[in-house]
Design a protein around this motif. Sequence first.
Motif, mmCIF file in Angstrom:
data_model
loop_
_atom_site.group_PDB
_atom_site.id
_atom_site.type_symbol
_atom_site.label_atom_id
_atom_site.label_comp_id
_atom_site.label_asym_id
_atom_site.label_seq_id
_atom_site.Cartn_x
_atom_site.Cartn_y
_atom_site.Cartn_z
ATOM 1 N N UNK A 143 45.277 49.745 65.950
ATOM 2 C CA UNK A 143 46.615 49.715 65.495
ATOM 3 C C UNK A 143 47.499 48.819 66.301
ATOM 4 N N UNK A 144 47.070 48.999 67.721
ATOM 5 C CA UNK A 144 47.584 48.055 68.796
ATOM 6 C C UNK A 144 47.185 46.734 68.511
ATOM 7 N N UNK A 145 45.898 46.544 67.912
ATOM 8 C CA UNK A 145 45.663 44.939 67.654
ATOM 9 C C UNK A 145 46.418 44.587 66.370
ATOM 10 N N UNK A 146 46.726 45.309 65.561
ATOM 11 C CA UNK A 146 47.386 44.967 64.501
ATOM 12 C C UNK A 146 48.941 44.761 64.688
ATOM 13 N N UNK A 156 54.266 53.818 66.306
ATOM 14 C CA UNK A 156 55.574 54.476 66.013
ATOM 15 C C UNK A 156 56.389 54.063 67.343
ATOM 16 N N UNK A 157 57.709 54.649 67.212
ATOM 17 C CA UNK A 157 58.683 54.606 68.545
ATOM 18 C C UNK A 157 58.059 55.369 69.798
ATOM 19 N N UNK A 158 57.451 56.303 69.617
ATOM 20 C CA UNK A 158 57.037 57.013 70.553
ATOM 21 C C UNK A 158 55.797 56.449 71.332
ATOM 22 N N UNK A 160 55.075 53.046 71.045
ATOM 23 C CA UNK A 160 55.757 51.851 71.764
ATOM 24 C C UNK A 160 56.461 52.177 73.042
ATOM 25 N N UNK A 161 57.048 53.532 73.139
ATOM 26 C CA UNK A 161 57.645 53.845 74.516
ATOM 27 C C UNK A 161 56.380 54.069 75.507
ATOM 28 N N UNK A 162 55.209 54.743 74.927
ATOM 29 C CA UNK A 162 54.224 54.835 75.759
ATOM 30 C C UNK A 162 53.824 53.462 76.322
ATOM 31 N N UNK A 163 53.712 52.453 75.409
ATOM 32 C CA UNK A 163 53.219 51.226 75.856
ATOM 33 C C UNK A 163 53.760 50.521 76.831
ATOM 34 N N UNK A 164 55.279 50.802 76.772
ATOM 35 C CA UNK A 164 56.152 50.214 77.880
ATOM 36 C C UNK A 164 56.158 51.047 79.300
ATOM 37 N N UNK A 165 55.921 52.429 79.212
ATOM 38 C CA UNK A 165 55.524 53.075 80.450
ATOM 39 C C UNK A 165 53.885 52.507 81.055
ATOM 40 N N UNK A 166 53.104 52.258 80.137
ATOM 41 C CA UNK A 166 51.657 51.739 80.452
ATOM 42 C C UNK A 166 52.076 50.589 81.359
ATOM 43 N N UNK A 167 53.134 49.760 80.961
ATOM 44 C CA UNK A 167 53.333 48.447 81.639
ATOM 45 C C UNK A 167 53.939 48.569 82.779
ATOM 46 N N UNK A 168 55.167 49.533 82.826
ATOM 47 C CA UNK A 168 56.059 49.718 83.826
ATOM 48 C C UNK A 168 55.406 50.305 84.956
ATOM 49 N N UNK A 169 54.535 51.380 84.649
ATOM 50 C CA UNK A 169 53.971 52.271 85.855
ATOM 51 C C UNK A 169 53.036 51.405 86.533
ATOM 52 N N UNK A 249 52.145 58.106 77.167
ATOM 53 C CA UNK A 249 50.857 57.274 77.548
ATOM 54 C C UNK A 249 49.670 57.609 76.618
ATOM 55 N N UNK A 250 49.583 58.966 76.286
ATOM 56 C CA UNK A 250 48.248 59.520 75.688
ATOM 57 C C UNK A 250 48.621 58.879 74.228
ATOM 58 N N UNK A 251 49.771 59.142 73.667
ATOM 59 C CA UNK A 251 50.187 58.427 72.166
ATOM 60 C C UNK A 251 49.574 56.956 72.245
ATOM 61 N N UNK A 252 50.251 56.178 73.211
ATOM 62 C CA UNK A 252 49.787 54.712 73.169
ATOM 63 C C UNK A 252 48.254 54.403 73.183
ATOM 64 N N UNK A 253 47.604 55.232 73.964
ATOM 65 C CA UNK A 253 45.886 55.107 74.187
ATOM 66 C C UNK A 253 45.263 55.531 72.833
ATOM 67 N N UNK A 254 45.847 56.259 72.466
ATOM 68 C CA UNK A 254 45.341 56.737 70.809
ATOM 69 C C UNK A 254 45.308 55.370 69.855
ATOM 70 N N UNK A 255 46.268 54.569 70.227
ATOM 71 C CA UNK A 255 46.473 53.312 69.326
ATOM 72 C C UNK A 255 45.436 52.250 69.516
ATOM 73 N N UNK A 256 44.543 52.582 70.620
ATOM 74 C CA UNK A 256 43.456 51.364 70.890
ATOM 75 C C UNK A 256 42.242 51.970 70.224
ATOM 76 N N UNK A 257 42.359 52.724 69.403
ATOM 77 C CA UNK A 257 41.060 53.160 68.645
ATOM 78 C C UNK A 257 40.701 52.283 67.526
#
Length: 279
Positions: A143-146, A156-158, A160-169, A249-257
């Motif tokens: 889903x992240x590729x898409x 989802x918004x959650x 995307x928020x996790x992705x922003x944390x992934x970058x900002x942290x 962060x975990x929500x974002x990481x699930x989008x990498x499947x």
Amino acid sequence: MPALDPQRVALGEQLFSDRRLSRDETRSCSSCHDIQTNGASANVHDGAPGRPPPLNTPTVFNASLSFRLHWTGNFRTLEEEVEHIMRHPAVMATSPDDVATKLRADPEKVRQFRDAYGREPDAAALLDAIATFERSLLTPGSRFDRWLAGDTDALTPDELAGYQMFKSFGCISCHQGVNVGGNLFQRHDVFRQLGSVEPQVLRVPSLRNVAATAPYFHDGSAATLPDAVRAMGLAQLDRVLTDRQIDGLVAFLHTLTGTYKDRTIGPAKAAPRAAGDAP
């Protein structure tokens, strides 16, 4: 990536699950790398009974996208890595030449090697066939590729928020590029201990399919993805993550499947099937 020869891919796929790759003919690549699930196993350690290697088995999916192979990054090519595993006394305990000798006694394998390589099985063709198959083990379509391709509804918004944390942290400083990692070396235990002390410098793992590849870290010491994220925050970022931040962060990481052969990559439920039983 250059187009792969389909005959060599097909031959390598058969060899990947061939028990003759081991000296006692009890193990194959698929004994530790189950491509029906996560490309690895659910075990902390894999290997011959009573003497497993000290490091957790990394997934074989997308391995060809990493700049070095294995946790310590000591192999530059898949062929080198395959030969090392064949010779490793705690894994296959044999050699490419010995395996090729066994295969030359099999008329069907001789025919397949002649079709794919124009010659009978030998060490070089054996290693090339398995490595060619491993180069085919890519899992696009996450889903992240898409989302990166322009599908704004893929996350989802959650997430995307996790992705922003992934970058900002600062997670993205090590986990980036086409494989979301796998392209540099890094020391662990920067601020606090992270699993076993050795080896101190590791090839940063890819995060593709990370939600499906528990247990985590070089020693398999993190049983779940939230455990791994929490430990990474402490050890590598000197940050105590809140439960809400970990969830994001975990929500974002699930989008990498991603997917393999139109099947979503899923976790291994138990040790992989016996090598001879793999399809």
